[in-house]
Write an enzyme that holds these catalytic residues in place. Sequence first.
Site, PDB file in Angstrom:
ATOM      1  CB  VAL A   1       0.943  -0.028   1.811  1.00  0.00           C
ATOM      2  CG1 VAL A   1       2.164  -0.454   1.005  1.00  0.00           C
ATOM      3  CG2 VAL A   1      -0.021  -1.190   1.958  1.00  0.00           C
TER       4      VAL A   1
ATOM      5  CG  ASP B   1      -0.870  11.057   1.210  1.00  0.00           C
ATOM      6  OD1 ASP B   1      -0.754   9.865   1.522  1.00  0.00           O
ATOM      7  OD2 ASP B   1      -1.978  11.558   0.871  1.00  0.00           O
TER       8      ASP B   1
ATOM      9  NE  ARG C   1      -1.444   8.736   6.716  1.00  0.00           N
ATOM     10  CZ  ARG C   1      -1.245   7.929   7.752  1.00  0.00           C
ATOM     11  NH1 ARG C   1      -1.810   8.194   8.917  1.00  0.00           N
ATOM     12  NH2 ARG C   1      -0.519   6.839   7.629  1.00  0.00           N
TER      13      ARG C   1
ATOM     14  CB  THR D   1      -5.661  -0.462  -6.368  1.00  0.00           C
ATOM     15  OG1 THR D   1      -5.104  -1.308  -5.354  1.00  0.00           O
ATOM     16  CG2 THR D   1      -4.543   0.250  -7.089  1.00  0.00           C
TER      17      THR D   1
ATOM     18  CB  THR E   1      -3.323  -4.880  -4.620  1.00  0.00           C
ATOM     19  OG1 THR E   1      -2.656  -4.991  -3.364  1.00  0.00           O
ATOM     20  CG2 THR E   1      -3.763  -6.240  -5.102  1.00  0.00           C
TER      21      THR E   1
ATOM     22  CB  CYS F   1      -6.636  -6.878   1.145  1.00  0.00           C
ATOM     23  SG  CYS F   1      -5.471  -5.520   1.261  1.00  0.00           S
TER      24      CYS F   1
ATOM     25  NE  ARG G   1      -9.122   2.223   4.088  1.00  0.00           N
ATOM     26  CZ  ARG G   1      -7.905   2.126   3.548  1.00  0.00           C
ATOM     27  NH1 ARG G   1      -7.639   2.721   2.413  1.00  0.00           N
ATOM     28  NH2 ARG G   1      -6.970   1.428   4.143  1.00  0.00           N
TER      29      ARG G   1
HETATM   30  N1  NAD Z   1      -3.759  -1.975   3.877  1.00  0.00           N
HETATM   31  C1  NAD Z   1      -3.366  -3.211   3.638  1.00  0.00           C
HETATM   32  O1  NAD Z   1      -3.486  -4.097   4.451  1.00  0.00           O
HETATM   33  C2  NAD Z   1      -2.710  -3.580   2.326  1.00  0.00           C
HETATM   34  C3  NAD Z   1      -1.918  -4.728   2.278  1.00  0.00           C
HETATM   35  C4  NAD Z   1      -1.310  -5.061   1.100  1.00  0.00           C
HETATM   36  C5  NAD Z   1      -1.518  -4.278  -0.034  1.00  0.00           C
HETATM   37  N2  NAD Z   1      -2.308  -3.182   0.034  1.00  0.00           N
HETATM   38  C6  NAD Z   1      -2.467  -2.386  -1.187  1.00  0.00           C
HETATM   39  O2  NAD Z   1      -1.627  -1.244  -1.066  1.00  0.00           O
HETATM   40  C7  NAD Z   1      -2.240  -0.106  -1.679  1.00  0.00           C
HETATM   41  C8  NAD Z   1      -2.371   1.016  -0.678  1.00  0.00           C
HETATM   42  O3  NAD Z   1      -3.248   0.593   0.356  1.00  0.00           O
HETATM   43  P1  NAD Z   1      -3.336   1.362   1.756  1.00  0.00           P
HETATM   44  O4  NAD Z   1      -4.150   0.495   2.639  1.00  0.00           O
HETATM   45  O5  NAD Z   1      -1.996   1.796   2.196  1.00  0.00           O
HETATM   46  O6  NAD Z   1      -4.177   2.639   1.319  1.00  0.00           O
HETATM   47  P2  NAD Z   1      -4.519   3.907   2.222  1.00  0.00           P
HETATM   48  O7  NAD Z   1      -5.821   4.418   1.762  1.00  0.00           O
HETATM   49  O8  NAD Z   1      -4.287   3.600   3.666  1.00  0.00           O
HETATM   50  O9  NAD Z   1      -3.398   4.968   1.820  1.00  0.00           O
HETATM   51  C9  NAD Z   1      -3.232   5.465   0.566  1.00  0.00           C
HETATM   52  C10 NAD Z   1      -2.660   6.877   0.652  1.00  0.00           C
HETATM   53  O10 NAD Z   1      -2.460   7.302  -0.681  1.00  0.00           O
HETATM   54  C11 NAD Z   1      -2.800   8.678  -0.755  1.00  0.00           C
HETATM   55  N3  NAD Z   1      -3.066   9.005  -2.151  1.00  0.00           N
HETATM   56  C12 NAD Z   1      -4.174   8.766  -2.892  1.00  0.00           C
HETATM   57  N4  NAD Z   1      -4.000   9.210  -4.151  1.00  0.00           N
HETATM   58  C13 NAD Z   1      -2.752   9.735  -4.208  1.00  0.00           C
HETATM   59  C14 NAD Z   1      -2.006  10.348  -5.228  1.00  0.00           C
HETATM   60  N5  NAD Z   1      -2.472  10.506  -6.459  1.00  0.00           N
HETATM   61  N6  NAD Z   1      -0.761  10.804  -4.921  1.00  0.00           N
HETATM   62  C15 NAD Z   1      -0.247  10.653  -3.687  1.00  0.00           C
HETATM   63  N7  NAD Z   1      -0.923  10.078  -2.662  1.00  0.00           N
HETATM   64  C16 NAD Z   1      -2.156   9.616  -2.942  1.00  0.00           C
HETATM   65  C17 NAD Z   1      -3.988   8.820   0.151  1.00  0.00           C
HETATM   66  O11 NAD Z   1      -4.163  10.150   0.562  1.00  0.00           O
HETATM   67  C18 NAD Z   1      -3.596   7.886   1.312  1.00  0.00           C
HETATM   68  O12 NAD Z   1      -2.921   8.568   2.329  1.00  0.00           O
HETATM   69  C19 NAD Z   1      -3.558  -0.614  -2.239  1.00  0.00           C
HETATM   70  O13 NAD Z   1      -3.379  -1.012  -3.549  1.00  0.00           O
HETATM   71  C20 NAD Z   1      -3.866  -1.820  -1.376  1.00  0.00           C
HETATM   72  O14 NAD Z   1      -4.692  -2.750  -2.034  1.00  0.00           O
HETATM   73  C21 NAD Z   1      -2.891  -2.802   1.188  1.00  0.00           C
END
Ligand code: NAD
Length: 450
Positions: A25, A54, A59, A105, A145, A285, A356
């Site tokens: 995201v 990050d 990464r 989340t 989310t 999700c 995941r």
């Molecule tokens: N992937 C999807 O399709 C999608 C779609 C809609 C919503 N979401 C929601 O968006 C959010 C993020 O999902 P994602 O798939 O991008 O996750 P992800 O795991 O791909 O990426 C999250 C990133 O956050 C970083 N991170 C973790 N803790 C941190 C912190 N304290 N400070 C800074 N960086 C930190 C991680 O290192 C990672 O690079 C979630 O809540 C998910 O439910 C995801």
Amino acid sequence: MKRNNHSHLPDLHSCTVAVIGLGYVGLPLAVEISKSKISLRSAKNLDRKVIGFDINNERLNELKAGVDKTNEINKEEFLLTNNLEFTSDNSILSKADLFIVTVPTPIDNNKAPDLTALKNATTTVAKAIKNRIHDTLPIIVYESTVYPAATEEVCIPIIESITSFACNKDFFCGYSPERINPGDKKHKLVNIIKVTSGSTKESSEWIDDFYGSFINAGTYKASSIKVAEAAKIIENTQRDLNIALINELAIIFNKIGIDTLDVLDAASTKWNFSKFLPGLVGGHCIGVDPYYLTYKSEKLGYYPQVVLSGRRINDGMSNWIVEQLVLLMAQRKINIGGARVLILGLSFKENCPDIRNSKVFDLISKLEQYHMNIDIVDPLICPKEVFKMSKLSVFSIIPSEIKYDVVIAAVAHDQFKGLSDLDWKNIANLNGVYIDLKGIVPKHISSFRL
Ligand SMILES: NC(=O)c1ccc[n+]([C@@H]2O[C@H](COP(=O)([O-])OP(=O)(O)OC[C@H]3O[C@@H](n4cnc5c(N)ncnc54)[C@H](O)[C@@H]3O)[C@@H](O)[C@H]2O)c1
């Protein structure tokens, strides 16, 4: 931070934006903000800076080298970015005016929300705004989310307690759910309507104008933060339930002896029938978000029935599929212990490298209980990552020298959809069983399909 008696919002066109969490995201968001040069809403030039923050240095190093292993951003798109800095240095964050939180989340082993990353990221933001020296007030927008009310009940109190600032006086908050679909090249961040919300009328307008400046599809201003949070959760809950219904129908139709996809094709000729397909529901999700909603509901004293029964059906599908496979193998007199099984696809969905919470792992662990000998092929995932996580080895192409007893088409990657009849026939021996979970094996070859 210089305190201000009047709420004074940052300049929309030249603000510094920090995106916290650069995954599926956060990275596309940081890239799009930094790419946009003219506001779609005001037609004014944009001179924004973007801090991509990050905590994962591996990464960050990849991103600095223009490599995104989630495959959402390609090399050419990295070259189009402007004023985008990737960092894990907290001190830089105090330069930001707008913070957008996009951290994971997930749920814990008890299927309850795990807000650790969200709370940690909020703490990072709070420390940054405490040290911020600007005339304007900062805005924090959550995109992760969460369950309805989490921003106000969990995040804002953390910021207030660390900073001693007050929400809507010293800072503003908002929530704007993300709807991207990893691996989907058609529905991308800028061509999906963005739901926005803010903690005051003024901040919600600012946040809406901010997203409206670069989201081609436009925005939808929700009436409150809670409404925006709930909208996201129900989009995925509805999808989970629709798939659960079709999965349950697949079980019933299997007993009747009719093909589910044939039934769906016939029913879809009615104008108001919604065609969903059966399958494993994994990922972070659709299989996770409903638990955020049920958690909140249970906290309020209502035990959800429909939502949780859908979850039970979807979570139970791997068990049922393995039962059907074992039955078929017994009918064909194939030795179960030691049978050679090839699984096509390991990621949680098609054309995406994300493993995941993939339910294919569930399937594998059930097959292992029968001592089957399993090979996996997935051209998109990172074998090193899988091995680190599960000790499983993954091929990137279908091994041509082995004739398998069982072939399970688990994920509909384009590479598998492109196989010819002959390619499919060559994978298994003559008596082999083909299990098709995604409707991609030619019907006359498949032995069982969902
Ligand atoms: N992937 C999807 O399709 C999608 C779609 C809609 C919503 N979401 C929601 O968006 C959010 C993020 O999902 P994602 O798939 O991008 O996750 P992800 O795991 O791909 O990426 C999250 C990133 O956050 C970083 N991170 C973790 N803790 C941190 C912190 N304290 N400070 C800074 N960086 C930190 C991680 O290192 C990672 O690079 C979630 O809540 C998910 O439910 C995801």
